[in-house]
Design a protein around this motif. Structure first.
Motif, PDB file in Angstrom:
ATOM      1  N   LEU A  83      51.412  48.940  11.356  1.00 45.89           N
ATOM      2  CA  LEU A  83      50.081  49.059  10.783  1.00 45.89           C
ATOM      3  C   LEU A  83      49.983  50.300   9.902  1.00 45.89           C
ATOM      4  O   LEU A  83      50.697  51.292  10.116  1.00 45.89           O
ATOM      5  CB  LEU A  83      49.020  49.153  11.891  1.00 45.89           C
ATOM      6  CG  LEU A  83      48.905  47.944  12.825  1.00 45.89           C
ATOM      7  CD1 LEU A  83      47.972  48.278  13.995  1.00 45.89           C
ATOM      8  CD2 LEU A  83      48.397  46.721  12.082  1.00 45.89           C
ATOM      9  N   GLU A  84      49.095  50.271   8.933  1.00 41.29           N
ATOM     10  CA  GLU A  84      48.846  51.404   8.042  1.00 41.29           C
ATOM     11  C   GLU A  84      48.044  52.473   8.776  1.00 41.29           C
ATOM     12  O   GLU A  84      47.009  52.182   9.383  1.00 41.29           O
ATOM     13  CB  GLU A  84      48.062  50.938   6.817  1.00 41.29           C
ATOM     14  CG  GLU A  84      47.651  52.074   5.886  1.00 41.29           C
ATOM     15  CD  GLU A  84      46.638  51.638   4.841  1.00 41.29           C
ATOM     16  OE1 GLU A  84      46.279  52.485   3.994  1.00 41.29           O
ATOM     17  OE2 GLU A  84      46.203  50.465   4.901  1.00 41.29           O
ATOM     18  N   VAL A  85      48.535  53.721   8.733  1.00 42.62           N
ATOM     19  CA  VAL A  85      47.798  54.843   9.317  1.00 42.62           C
ATOM     20  C   VAL A  85      46.794  55.349   8.289  1.00 42.62           C
ATOM     21  O   VAL A  85      47.167  55.777   7.193  1.00 42.62           O
ATOM     22  CB  VAL A  85      48.750  55.983   9.732  1.00 42.62           C
ATOM     23  CG1 VAL A  85      47.942  57.164  10.262  1.00 42.62           C
ATOM     24  CG2 VAL A  85      49.738  55.492  10.786  1.00 42.62           C
ATOM     25  N   ILE A  86      45.520  55.305   8.644  1.00 43.10           N
ATOM     26  CA  ILE A  86      44.444  55.723   7.734  1.00 43.10           C
ATOM     27  C   ILE A  86      44.233  57.234   7.807  1.00 43.10           C
ATOM     28  O   ILE A  86      44.102  57.916   6.798  1.00 43.10           O
ATOM     29  CB  ILE A  86      43.128  54.999   8.088  1.00 43.10           C
ATOM     30  CG1 ILE A  86      43.316  53.488   7.995  1.00 43.10           C
ATOM     31  CG2 ILE A  86      41.998  55.460   7.180  1.00 43.10           C
ATOM     32  CD1 ILE A  86      42.121  52.698   8.488  1.00 43.10           C
ATOM     33  N   GLY A 143      45.694  63.866  18.507  1.00 44.93           N
ATOM     34  CA  GLY A 143      45.112  63.080  19.592  1.00 44.93           C
ATOM     35  C   GLY A 143      45.343  61.599  19.427  1.00 44.93           C
ATOM     36  O   GLY A 143      45.591  60.890  20.402  1.00 44.93           O
ATOM     37  N   ALA A 144      45.268  61.112  18.197  1.00 47.22           N
ATOM     38  CA  ALA A 144      45.424  59.675  17.986  1.00 47.22           C
ATOM     39  C   ALA A 144      45.623  59.374  16.509  1.00 47.22           C
ATOM     40  O   ALA A 144      45.249  60.157  15.630  1.00 47.22           O
ATOM     41  CB  ALA A 144      44.202  58.928  18.502  1.00 47.22           C
ATOM     42  N   PHE A 145      46.252  58.228  16.261  1.00 44.88           N
ATOM     43  CA  PHE A 145      46.345  57.673  14.917  1.00 44.88           C
ATOM     44  C   PHE A 145      45.202  56.686  14.729  1.00 44.88           C
ATOM     45  O   PHE A 145      44.938  55.862  15.608  1.00 44.88           O
ATOM     46  CB  PHE A 145      47.677  56.935  14.715  1.00 44.88           C
ATOM     47  CG  PHE A 145      48.894  57.789  14.880  1.00 44.88           C
ATOM     48  CD1 PHE A 145      49.360  58.559  13.830  1.00 44.88           C
ATOM     49  CD2 PHE A 145      49.573  57.823  16.091  1.00 44.88           C
ATOM     50  CE1 PHE A 145      50.492  59.347  13.972  1.00 44.88           C
ATOM     51  CE2 PHE A 145      50.699  58.601  16.245  1.00 44.88           C
ATOM     52  CZ  PHE A 145      51.160  59.374  15.189  1.00 44.88           C
ATOM     53  N   ILE A 146      44.537  56.744  13.581  1.00 45.20           N
ATOM     54  CA  ILE A 146      43.537  55.738  13.236  1.00 45.20           C
ATOM     55  C   ILE A 146      44.210  54.788  12.256  1.00 45.20           C
ATOM     56  O   ILE A 146      44.632  55.184  11.177  1.00 45.20           O
ATOM     57  CB  ILE A 146      42.279  56.359  12.606  1.00 45.20           C
ATOM     58  CG1 ILE A 146      41.721  57.456  13.517  1.00 45.20           C
ATOM     59  CG2 ILE A 146      41.232  55.277  12.356  1.00 45.20           C
ATOM     60  CD1 ILE A 146      41.355  56.982  14.919  1.00 45.20           C
ATOM     61  N   VAL A 147      44.328  53.525  12.668  1.00 45.02           N
ATOM     62  CA  VAL A 147      45.089  52.558  11.874  1.00 45.02           C
ATOM     63  C   VAL A 147      44.186  51.422  11.408  1.00 45.02           C
ATOM     64  O   VAL A 147      43.098  51.197  11.942  1.00 45.02           O
ATOM     65  CB  VAL A 147      46.276  51.983  12.689  1.00 45.02           C
ATOM     66  CG1 VAL A 147      47.210  53.097  13.115  1.00 45.02           C
ATOM     67  CG2 VAL A 147      45.771  51.208  13.900  1.00 45.02           C
ATOM     68  N   ASN A 148      44.662  50.729  10.382  1.00 41.90           N
ATOM     69  CA  ASN A 148      43.944  49.581   9.842  1.00 41.90           C
ATOM     70  C   ASN A 148      44.510  48.305  10.471  1.00 41.90           C
ATOM     71  O   ASN A 148      45.672  47.967  10.281  1.00 41.90           O
ATOM     72  CB  ASN A 148      44.110  49.535   8.314  1.00 41.90           C
ATOM     73  CG  ASN A 148      43.433  48.311   7.708  1.00 41.90           C
ATOM     74  OD1 ASN A 148      42.641  47.642   8.354  1.00 41.90           O
ATOM     75  ND2 ASN A 148      43.758  48.022   6.450  1.00 41.90           N
ATOM     76  N   TYR A 149      43.678  47.603  11.248  1.00 38.72           N
ATOM     77  CA  TYR A 149      44.106  46.349  11.867  1.00 38.72           C
ATOM     78  C   TYR A 149      43.136  45.241  11.462  1.00 38.72           C
ATOM     79  O   TYR A 149      41.996  45.202  11.903  1.00 38.72           O
ATOM     80  CB  TYR A 149      44.151  46.472  13.392  1.00 38.72           C
ATOM     81  CG  TYR A 149      44.559  45.179  14.085  1.00 38.72           C
ATOM     82  CD1 TYR A 149      45.846  44.667  13.952  1.00 38.72           C
ATOM     83  CD2 TYR A 149      43.644  44.480  14.865  1.00 38.72           C
ATOM     84  CE1 TYR A 149      46.225  43.486  14.570  1.00 38.72           C
ATOM     85  CE2 TYR A 149      44.011  43.299  15.499  1.00 38.72           C
ATOM     86  CZ  TYR A 149      45.300  42.800  15.348  1.00 38.72           C
ATOM     87  OH  TYR A 149      45.674  41.630  15.971  1.00 38.72           O
ATOM     88  N   LYS A 150      43.576  44.396  10.542  1.00 44.23           N
ATOM     89  CA  LYS A 150      42.783  43.276  10.048  1.00 44.23           C
ATOM     90  C   LYS A 150      41.418  43.739   9.520  1.00 44.23           C
ATOM     91  O   LYS A 150      40.376  43.133   9.774  1.00 44.23           O
ATOM     92  CB  LYS A 150      42.586  42.234  11.154  1.00 44.23           C
ATOM     93  CG  LYS A 150      43.886  41.575  11.596  1.00 44.23           C
ATOM     94  CD  LYS A 150      43.638  40.484  12.641  1.00 44.23           C
ATOM     95  CE  LYS A 150      44.952  39.806  13.021  1.00 44.23           C
ATOM     96  NZ  LYS A 150      44.751  38.738  14.038  1.00 44.23           N
ATOM     97  N   GLY A 151      41.446  44.864   8.790  1.00 43.87           N
ATOM     98  CA  GLY A 151      40.224  45.376   8.183  1.00 43.87           C
ATOM     99  C   GLY A 151      39.380  46.244   9.094  1.00 43.87           C
ATOM    100  O   GLY A 151      38.325  46.740   8.680  1.00 43.87           O
ATOM    101  N   ASN A 152      39.831  46.460  10.331  1.00 39.38           N
ATOM    102  CA  ASN A 152      39.095  47.293  11.288  1.00 39.38           C
ATOM    103  C   ASN A 152      39.859  48.571  11.589  1.00 39.38           C
ATOM    104  O   ASN A 152      41.093  48.578  11.622  1.00 39.38           O
ATOM    105  CB  ASN A 152      38.868  46.527  12.595  1.00 39.38           C
ATOM    106  CG  ASN A 152      38.066  45.258  12.380  1.00 39.38           C
ATOM    107  OD1 ASN A 152      36.984  45.294  11.829  1.00 39.38           O
ATOM    108  ND2 ASN A 152      38.617  44.140  12.819  1.00 39.38           N
ATOM    109  N   GLU A 153      39.098  49.655  11.808  1.00 36.94           N
ATOM    110  CA  GLU A 153      39.712  50.909  12.210  1.00 36.94           C
ATOM    111  C   GLU A 153      39.945  50.892  13.721  1.00 36.94           C
ATOM    112  O   GLU A 153      39.013  50.681  14.496  1.00 36.94           O
ATOM    113  CB  GLU A 153      38.827  52.098  11.829  1.00 36.94           C
ATOM    114  CG  GLU A 153      38.751  52.338  10.322  1.00 36.94           C
ATOM    115  CD  GLU A 153      38.066  53.653   9.986  1.00 36.94           C
ATOM    116  OE1 GLU A 153      37.717  54.399  10.933  1.00 36.94           O
ATOM    117  OE2 GLU A 153      37.882  53.935   8.791  1.00 36.94           O
TER     118      GLU A 153
END
Length: 374
Positions: free
Chosen positions: A337-340, A354-364
């Protein structure tokens, strides 16, 4: 007779309409009636077990005595006997001899605790102020939604069992088994006999599974366990894998002040000193604070054909609801997944990743599990 006649009036009035609002009004009308309250408490209290069924009441006897005691006394007598033996059945049948057909049917349903009224226990308890004890057990939250919550806390890892949830209560020498929904589990004669070796006035929480699981993965174990436990009559070849325990009083009160670490010690003592064949305490796979062990042990268990693992916080209390003091960790699938962006950690992870925020099917989506603290 007065109690039964009054309860008949209540039931007849309830059955005049299927409207839930109407039924609530009827319950409200009778909420202070002691006879109605007694009968509702008897029918719906999961801990009142008299062992009498419709089949037992159909049994023929030549020597049925006429019973002169009241309806309440009959119900209390057979409940205190708890056996559902011929003596108890004769008491019930003797009392029913003086009833008309309609009264007999109502009394039979009360004794057998099989009385559909179109209203649930929650509705009754809201109107009659917690008249009926409820049957609640601890349920797990998902680990992936509570990664930060366990940060810095000591936890215990055990195997996740894919069986049939079961609770055993040993109360003054009498052993009963209950499903997750609070229904009595009948026919577990091997477990009942084995429970004689357990200490009295104790509750055990666990899963019912096959005695022999050699060569079966988690899904196959579950399928075969369900086939065995859902049969009517006597059920053999199953064991109870125990993962929690407390005093019977704490369970009845739905308030257990004992942390998991001490409840686990109780399980250790049971395993160490009680000679048991059909009860098995679930082994500990890890105790500590290292969250890296979660993913490592999960992979091991998945490789062994298991469904996942469970995490108990060692200082956590037994919650009679779904709670993050108990977490379930199941198999996860890999995906790119893309890391935002990146999020900072909290508590001991402050000023760290703390965490990666990723793009999953248009959702963070926040992904924080498995990040090394270093």
């Amino acid at each position: 007779m007065k109690t039964l006649l009054r309860f008949q009036e209540f039931v007849d009035e309830l059955e005049l309409s299927n409207s839930s609002n109407y039924k609530k009004e009827v319950v409200e009308k009778y909420k202070d009636d002691e006879d109605v309250r007694f009968m509702l408490h008897y029918v719906f209290n999961p801990y009142i077990v008299n062992g009498i069924s419709k089949g037992k009441l159909a049994k023929k006897f030549d020597d049925i005595p006429e019973i002169e005691i009241s309806c309440k006394e009959v119900l209390e007598t057979v409940a205190n006997m708890r056996t559902g033996n011929d003596e108890a059945v004769k008491i019930v049948k003797g009392f029913m001899m003086k009833l008309n057909a309609k009264q007999k049917e109502l009394f039979r349903r009360v004794v057998c605790k099989d009385l559909p009224l179109g209203i649930g226990v929650l509705t009754i308890n809201r109107i009659m102020l917690d008249l009926i004890p409820t049957f609640n057990i601890m349920l797990a939250e998902k680990y992936e939604n509570n990664v930060d919550y366990i940060d810095g806390k000591e936890f215990t890892i055990t195997r996740k069992i894919d069986g049939s949830r079961i609770v055993m209560l040993k109360d003054s020498g009498t052993v009963k088994f209950y499903t997750r929904a609070g229904q009595v589990y009948e026919g577990l004669i091997e477990l009942e006999n084995d429970a004689k070796n357990l200490p009295d006035n104790i509750m055990l929480d666990g899963e019912l599974t096959l005695m022999n699981t050699d060569g079966l993965d988690s899904a196959e174990q579950y399928k075969k366990t369900m086939m065995t436990t859902r049969r009517n009559g006597i059920k053999t070849g199953v064991k109870m894998l125990v993962f929690d325990a407390m005093s019977i009083t704490d369970f009845y009160n739905e308030q257990c002040p004992t942390p998991y670490s001490e409840r686990r010690n109780l399980l250790h003592n049971i395993s160490e000193y009680c000679q048991l064949k059909f009860f098995e305490v679930l082994p500990i796979l890890y105790q500590g604070k290292d969250i890296i062990q979660i993913e490592r042990i999960l992979k091991e268990q998945i490789a062994n054909g298991e469904e996942g693992i469970m995490l108990n916080l060692n200082d956590g209390l037994y919650a009679f609801t779904r709670t993050r003091e108990l977490l379930k960790v199941k198999k996860m699938n890999d995906i790119d997944l893309e890391v935002i962006r990146l999020d900072s950690g909290t508590n001991s992870n402050a000023n760290k990743l703390g965490a990666f925020i990723v793009n999953y099917k248009g959702n963070e989506v926040r992904v924080g599990s498995g990040i090394d603290k270093e």
